[in-house]
Motif scaffolding. Structure first.
Motif, PDB file in Angstrom:
ATOM      1  N   PRO A  90       0.808  -1.238   0.000  1.00 48.68           N
ATOM      2  CA  PRO A  90       0.000   0.000   0.000  1.00 48.68           C
ATOM      3  C   PRO A  90       0.833   1.278   0.000  1.00 48.68           C
ATOM      4  O   PRO A  90       0.312   2.347  -0.320  1.00 48.68           O
ATOM      5  CB  PRO A  90      -0.810  -0.133   1.303  1.00 48.68           C
ATOM      6  CG  PRO A  90      -0.014  -1.046   2.174  1.00 48.68           C
ATOM      7  CD  PRO A  90       0.661  -1.997   1.240  1.00 48.68           C
ATOM      8  N   ARG A  91       2.115   1.172   0.329  1.00 49.24           N
ATOM      9  CA  ARG A  91       2.959   2.373   0.337  1.00 49.24           C
ATOM     10  C   ARG A  91       3.302   2.822  -1.075  1.00 49.24           C
ATOM     11  O   ARG A  91       3.463   4.020  -1.336  1.00 49.24           O
ATOM     12  CB  ARG A  91       4.251   2.099   1.119  1.00 49.24           C
ATOM     13  CG  ARG A  91       5.199   3.276   1.181  1.00 49.24           C
ATOM     14  CD  ARG A  91       6.362   3.000   2.086  1.00 49.24           C
ATOM     15  NE  ARG A  91       5.934   2.859   3.477  1.00 49.24           N
ATOM     16  CZ  ARG A  91       6.760   2.629   4.492  1.00 49.24           C
ATOM     17  NH1 ARG A  91       8.071   2.495   4.269  1.00 49.24           N
ATOM     18  NH2 ARG A  91       6.301   2.518   5.723  1.00 49.24           N
ATOM     19  N   TYR A  92       3.385   1.867  -2.003  1.00 49.11           N
ATOM     20  CA  TYR A  92       3.808   2.186  -3.370  1.00 49.11           C
ATOM     21  C   TYR A  92       2.699   1.994  -4.409  1.00 49.11           C
ATOM     22  O   TYR A  92       2.825   2.492  -5.531  1.00 49.11           O
ATOM     23  CB  TYR A  92       5.015   1.320  -3.760  1.00 49.11           C
ATOM     24  CG  TYR A  92       6.153   1.401  -2.784  1.00 49.11           C
ATOM     25  CD1 TYR A  92       6.914   2.555  -2.668  1.00 49.11           C
ATOM     26  CD2 TYR A  92       6.468   0.319  -1.965  1.00 49.11           C
ATOM     27  CE1 TYR A  92       7.969   2.636  -1.766  1.00 49.11           C
ATOM     28  CE2 TYR A  92       7.511   0.381  -1.064  1.00 49.11           C
ATOM     29  CZ  TYR A  92       8.258   1.546  -0.960  1.00 49.11           C
ATOM     30  OH  TYR A  92       9.290   1.621  -0.066  1.00 49.11           O
ATOM     31  N   GLU A  93       1.667   1.241  -4.070  1.00 46.32           N
ATOM     32  CA  GLU A  93       0.641   0.906  -5.054  1.00 46.32           C
ATOM     33  C   GLU A  93      -0.749   1.283  -4.533  1.00 46.32           C
ATOM     34  O   GLU A  93      -1.002   1.253  -3.323  1.00 46.32           O
ATOM     35  CB  GLU A  93       0.664  -0.605  -5.365  1.00 46.32           C
ATOM     36  CG  GLU A  93       1.995  -1.102  -5.902  1.00 46.32           C
ATOM     37  CD  GLU A  93       2.015  -2.615  -6.009  1.00 46.32           C
ATOM     38  OE1 GLU A  93       1.530  -3.140  -7.017  1.00 46.32           O
ATOM     39  OE2 GLU A  93       2.522  -3.266  -5.061  1.00 46.32           O
ATOM     40  N   LYS A  94      -1.631   1.621  -5.466  1.00 45.38           N
ATOM     41  CA  LYS A  94      -3.013   1.906  -5.123  1.00 45.38           C
ATOM     42  C   LYS A  94      -3.834   0.616  -5.128  1.00 45.38           C
ATOM     43  O   LYS A  94      -3.518  -0.324  -5.839  1.00 45.38           O
ATOM     44  CB  LYS A  94      -3.616   2.905  -6.116  1.00 45.38           C
ATOM     45  CG  LYS A  94      -3.029   4.307  -6.010  1.00 45.38           C
ATOM     46  CD  LYS A  94      -3.742   5.260  -6.957  1.00 45.38           C
ATOM     47  CE  LYS A  94      -3.182   6.676  -6.817  1.00 45.38           C
ATOM     48  NZ  LYS A  94      -3.864   7.635  -7.739  1.00 45.38           N
ATOM     49  N   ASN A  95      -4.894   0.625  -4.347  1.00 45.23           N
ATOM     50  CA  ASN A  95      -5.764  -0.542  -4.247  1.00 45.23           C
ATOM     51  C   ASN A  95      -6.772  -0.532  -5.399  1.00 45.23           C
ATOM     52  O   ASN A  95      -7.799   0.143  -5.337  1.00 45.23           O
ATOM     53  CB  ASN A  95      -6.489  -0.545  -2.900  1.00 45.23           C
ATOM     54  CG  ASN A  95      -7.287  -1.821  -2.692  1.00 45.23           C
ATOM     55  OD1 ASN A  95      -7.349  -2.675  -3.566  1.00 45.23           O
ATOM     56  ND2 ASN A  95      -7.895  -1.948  -1.522  1.00 45.23           N
ATOM     57  N   ARG A  96      -6.465  -1.276  -6.440  1.00 45.31           N
ATOM     58  CA  ARG A  96      -7.381  -1.395  -7.581  1.00 45.31           C
ATOM     59  C   ARG A  96      -7.925  -2.828  -7.693  1.00 45.31           C
ATOM     60  O   ARG A  96      -8.376  -3.254  -8.752  1.00 45.31           O
ATOM     61  CB  ARG A  96      -6.650  -1.029  -8.876  1.00 45.31           C
ATOM     62  CG  ARG A  96      -6.123   0.406  -8.917  1.00 45.31           C
ATOM     63  CD  ARG A  96      -5.564   0.733 -10.293  1.00 45.31           C
ATOM     64  NE  ARG A  96      -5.102   2.108 -10.380  1.00 45.31           N
ATOM     65  CZ  ARG A  96      -3.855   2.489 -10.137  1.00 45.31           C
ATOM     66  NH1 ARG A  96      -2.944   1.588  -9.777  1.00 45.31           N
ATOM     67  NH2 ARG A  96      -3.510   3.763 -10.255  1.00 45.31           N
ATOM     68  N   SER A  97      -7.882  -3.558  -6.612  1.00 45.38           N
ATOM     69  CA  SER A  97      -8.208  -4.987  -6.640  1.00 45.38           C
ATOM     70  C   SER A  97      -9.656  -5.248  -7.050  1.00 45.38           C
ATOM     71  O   SER A  97      -9.929  -6.167  -7.828  1.00 45.38           O
ATOM     72  CB  SER A  97      -7.943  -5.618  -5.272  1.00 45.38           C
ATOM     73  OG  SER A  97      -8.651  -4.927  -4.261  1.00 45.38           O
ATOM     74  N   VAL A  98     -10.591  -4.450  -6.541  1.00 43.16           N
ATOM     75  CA  VAL A  98     -12.009  -4.672  -6.863  1.00 43.16           C
ATOM     76  C   VAL A  98     -12.258  -4.438  -8.351  1.00 43.16           C
ATOM     77  O   VAL A  98     -12.961  -5.209  -9.011  1.00 43.16           O
ATOM     78  CB  VAL A  98     -12.920  -3.763  -6.015  1.00 43.16           C
ATOM     79  CG1 VAL A  98     -14.377  -3.938  -6.435  1.00 43.16           C
ATOM     80  CG2 VAL A  98     -12.767  -4.083  -4.532  1.00 43.16           C
ATOM     81  N   ALA A  99     -11.658  -3.378  -8.882  1.00 44.60           N
ATOM     82  CA  ALA A  99     -11.815  -3.088 -10.317  1.00 44.60           C
ATOM     83  C   ALA A  99     -11.236  -4.224 -11.153  1.00 44.60           C
ATOM     84  O   ALA A  99     -11.858  -4.664 -12.139  1.00 44.60           O
ATOM     85  CB  ALA A  99     -11.139  -1.774 -10.663  1.00 44.60           C
TER      86      ALA A  99
END
Length: 339
Positions: free
Chosen positions: A282-291
């Motif tokens: 989460p420090r380097y990447e956005k949470n796009r898991s649901v998409a």
């Protein structure tokens, strides 16, 4: 062991709300379809509940694979966002081990969906059609007094009075393609029903046969008009093997069988995507898991539906191999080489 229990408990907390929401929405859709049948036949609350129960396997089949896959992705992404997967990884539970935690339950879900779709859905569909046919029969001989436009088989029928299955002042009319019309009147009549085989017994009346150049009249004491209530053709259901064996040569049924299999095994062959979408820093990447999860579900169905209709049974191994390799490639490219 405690880490496995923790992961599974987190998954259950996510899965059941998603599943219940999708189950509720799908149930409403099926209930609307069932309610539309009441425009043709009369159903009481118990019969509506019975038809809904027959549709439960369909509802579960269409909601379970999507909710299960999305819930697994959301579970891991939530743990990643809260830095809990980092802690879990530090205890030696790397992405490969996390796969092993979810693999048994994923296999059981896919196996259960196969049994549900291939075995139980055809059975409940047969029972549902059988019930609707029976209610249609009952509706077909529910002739009302002083109403026009009612039919008895090929005959238009009008009655003045009705007492249960006894009718008074009966008029019947039928026209044929050859230009011959028939008109029958009777003082009274009785309707008999023997398992859908109807017999209309007319008493004390006259029958007229109209042709282009003449009219024939017959006076009668008793006349029988027989008719079999029309119903949709339903092949008796014995077991799932015989059911699909008889239908495997039909293009539509092969496509349906292939779709059932591919939808059932979707959670199992998508297990690599679960970790690939849910495992991130989460420090380097956005949470796009649901998409990503939603896009994967849509892609899978967009691929499966046309292929099952075009190449039939060959779509099963083709999509399984393609989807598994693609899932593993995404997992290897995004997660395995990093963690």
């Amino acid at each position: 062991m405690k880490l496995k229990q923790y992961l599974l408990s987190q998954f259950s907390n996510t899965f059941f709300p998603i599943f219940l929401v999708l189950f509720f929405i799908t149930s409403i859709i099926f209930l609307v379809r069932i309610a539309s049948i009441t425009s043709v036949i009369t159903l009481n609350i118990f019969e509506l509940g019975t038809l809904y129960a027959y549709n439960l396997p369909n509802i579960i089949f269409y909601t379970m694979p999507i909710s299960f896959f999305v819930a697994m992705v959301i579970t891991l992404s939530k743990l990643s966002s809260e830095y809990e997967l980092i802690v879990v990884t530090s205890f030696g539970l790397n992405p490969s081990n996390i796969l092993k935690v979810f693999l048994p339950i994923t296999f059981l879900i896919s196996l259960s969906l196969l049994i549900l779709s291939i075995g139980l859905i055809p059975k409940t569909k047969y029972l549902s059609q059988q019930m609707i046919n029976q209610k249609t029969k009952e509706a077909n001989f529910n002739i009302k007094a002083s109403e026009f436009g009612q039919k008895f088989g090929d005959w238009l029928i009008y009655i003045s009075k009705k007492d249960d299955k006894l009718y008074e002042e009966v008029k019947l009319f039928k026209t044929e393609n050859k230009g011959t019309d028939q008109f029958i009147i009777a003082k009274n009549a009785r309707l008999n029903n023997d398992a859908g085989n109807l017999s209309f017994i007319l008493k004390d009346g006259k029958a007229f046969y109209f042709e282009q150049d003449k009219i024939n009249q017959i006076d009668y004491k008793v006349m029988h008009i027989n008719d079999t209530l029309s119903e949709s053709q339903i092949t008796p259901f014995t077991n799932a093997y015989e059911y699909w064996k008889e239908r495997i040569n039909s293009d539509g049924d092969i496509a349906k069988f292939s779709f059932y299999v591919l939808t059932s095994i979707f959670p199992f062959i998508s297990i690599y995507l679960v970790v690939a979408f849910g495992y991130f820093n989460p420090r380097y990447e956005k949470n796009r898991s649901v998409a990503y999860a939603v896009i994967s579900v849509v892609m899978y169905y967009l691929i499966s539906d046309p292929l099952t209709k075009s190449i039939g049974l060959l779509s099963i191994p083709s999509i399984i191999v393609f989807w598994t390799i693609m899932s593993y490639f995404i997992y290897k490219l995004t997660v395995k080489k990093v963690y």
